[in-house]
Design an enzyme around this catalytic site. Structure first.
Site, mmCIF file in Angstrom:
data_model
loop_
_atom_site.group_PDB
_atom_site.id
_atom_site.type_symbol
_atom_site.label_atom_id
_atom_site.label_comp_id
_atom_site.label_asym_id
_atom_site.label_seq_id
_atom_site.Cartn_x
_atom_site.Cartn_y
_atom_site.Cartn_z
ATOM 1 N N GLU A 227 -2.097 1.957 63.876
ATOM 2 C CA GLU A 227 -1.964 2.827 62.965
ATOM 3 C C GLU A 227 -0.914 3.884 62.703
ATOM 4 O OE1 GLU A 227 -3.622 1.571 59.828
ATOM 5 O OE2 GLU A 227 -5.139 0.969 60.367
ATOM 6 N N CYS A 261 -0.117 10.451 56.896
ATOM 7 C CA CYS A 261 0.937 8.864 56.864
ATOM 8 C C CYS A 261 0.890 8.386 56.016
ATOM 9 C CB CYS A 261 -0.006 7.994 58.522
ATOM 10 S SG CYS A 261 -2.060 7.744 57.635
#
Ligand code: NAP
Ligand code: MG
Length: 453
Positions: A227, A261
């Site tokens: 990720e 993010c």
């Protein structure tokens, strides 16, 4: 000595002896030794243990939220929300051991069935922005599937991971099943990535380090889920509810001080409403409450470290086109104001690189095709938003944007029950939701011959 710092006060929270590559080896050995027993725990019993762990985490939620708030500098209200998600994540997966179903497949001459088998030792390497939350997205599915784990938190923010190790033991998770190693990525993280007894690395962090993880895992053909970074677009069409879109856009970037993010840090606005949108956004940016993370009304705390603030500041030099700027408290702490840059060209460094701080760029687009082209004009593909009152357009654009997670008329994207992960250089694999379990198990096919010949 590793000094764990409170970024809002610059004070030392804790001094620790950092772990070494040899400590990582020792943790892997413990996890390896614990695996056969943990895998053999009856599914209903494993489920019961995971529920008990969720209960234990729930009873320490406030303590964990206080620690996370002080170590990351995040608002206490946000930290409380995150600890709620940690508990929910364990509850969501706790019932899964009895639902790791296989298939029976019609074949000639016999019966074919499939099993989902545990992988073995899984290394979990996590970043500093949502320390325990992101760890829980990996811990819960890994453990329910029968794996044992070595968790490596970021050196900047190890405190909740260490507490998790204690809580897991107290909740009855057998020794060796959960191991926490606090040490530098370059030594501990790297060793876990290359260790022959580690079956998989589940990593969340920067795209740069993610590339190294992928390369390091290749030597032993480890499974990886990654990720990674993002530079997500918030696409605002002229037919949107502009007031709602403008009121929500700042939070879509400045949440967690932009150290997210999923931050919708590229705000793309249809040219005909560009100026109107900027003026509508101004009060929300200027009114963003930046200050003491432990104050329940604070919306944004400091950045995580002095070094990170320096990096973020390098994107906003003296002559930067600052359209709107919020304020920060005086005195100690790694503060950086909410900042909106406009107009900015789509190929400018601030529009292409992940800043990971409270800095948004606003870019005009001409029409739907132009909006899609700009949204996809990035190496990343994590999240994004589309604001329009036209339902057909919303779905049409959603299908064309190359990201793993999207929202329409909202700036949120993360839910326990739905898949999360990236397209392109934002990552490999998915976390959360039902699909995450596929990434912590190996699919086995068994054929049983029932006919002769
Ligand atoms: P990072 O520098 O990539 O570090 C992430 C983790 O990897 C830390 O635990 C770090 O340890 C470790 N590490 C560093 N070098 C390593 C190596 N050579 N081998 C193995 N492990 C190593 O990321 P960060 O600065 O902590 O976090 C910010 C980044 O994370 C941003 O790019 C952000 O977009 C990304 N992120 C992505 C998601 C997502 O779900 N897609 C979520 C959150 C954050 P040490 O720091 O202790 O050295
Ligand atoms: Mg880093």
């Amino acid at each position: 000595m590793l000094e764990v710092i409170n970024p809002a006060t610059e004070g030392v929270l804790e001094r620790l002896e950092p772990a070494t590559a040899e400590d990582a080896d020792a943790a892997v050995a413990l996890a390896k030794a614990a695996f056969p027993k943990w895998r053999a725990v009856e599914p209903a019993d494993r489920s019961r243990l995971l529920h008990r762990l969720a209960d234990a985490l729930e009873s320490e939620k406030e303590h964990l939220a206080q620690l996370e708030s002080q170590n990351v500098g995040k608002p206490i209200s946000a930290a409380r929300g995150e600890m709620g998600m940690v508990v929910d994540t364990f509850r969501y997966y706790a019932g899964a051991p009895e639902r790791l179903l296989g298939d029976t497949i019609p074949v000639t001459g016999g019966v074919n069935m499939t099993f989902r088998e545990a992988l073995g030792v899984v290394a979990l390497i996590v970043p500093w922005n949502f320390p325990l939350t992101i760890a829980s997205w990996k811990l819960a599915p890994a453990l329910v599937a029968g794996n044992t784990v070595v968790l490596k938190p970021a050196e900047l923010t190890p405190l909740t991971a260490m507490e998790f190790g204690r809580i897991a033991l107290e909740a009855g998770i057998p020794e060796g099943v959960v191991n926490v190693v606090v040490g530098p990525g370059s030594a501990v993280g790297r060793r876990l990535t290359e260790h022959p007894d580690v079956a998989k690395v589940a990593f969340t962090g920067s795209t740069e380090v993610g590339k190294g993880i992928m390369a390091g895992a290749a030597g032993t053909i480890k499974r990886v889920t990654l990720e990674l970074g993002g530079k997500s677009a918030n696409v605002v069409f002229a037919d949107a509810d502009l007031e709602r879109a403008a009121a929500s856009a700042p939070d879509g970037v400045f949440d967690n001080a932009g150290q997210d993010c999923c931050a919708r840090s590229r705000i793309l606005v249809e040219r005909s409403v560009f100026d109107e949108f900027l003026s509508l956004m101004e009060p929300a940016v200027k009114g963003f409450r930046v200050g003491n993370p432990l104050d329940k009304d604070t919306q944004m705390g400091p950045l995580v470290s002095a070094g990170h603030r320096e990096k973020v500041a390098s994107y906003v030099p003296e002559d930067a086109p600052v359209a709107i700027r919020g304020s920060v408290p005086d005195g100690k702490g790694y503060w950086f104001p909410p900042t909106v840059l406009a107009p900015v060209s789509h190929d400018d460094r601030v529009a292409t690189e992940e800043i990971f701080g409270p800095v948004a760029v606003v870019i005009p687009f001409e029409d739907e095709a132009d909006a899609i082209r700009l949204a996809n004009d990035t190496v990343y593909g994590l999240s994004g938003s589309i604001w329009t009152e036209n339902a057909a357009r919303a779905l049409r654009v959603a299908r064309r944007i190359e990201t793993g997670v999207l929202s329409v008329n909202s700036n949120t994207s993360v839910r326990v029950a739905t898949p999360f992960g990236g397209f392109k250089q934002s990552g490999v694999g998915r976390e959360l939701g039902p699909h995450a379990l596929d990434y912590y198990t190996e699919l086995k096919s068994v054929y049983v011959a029932t006919e002769e010949g």
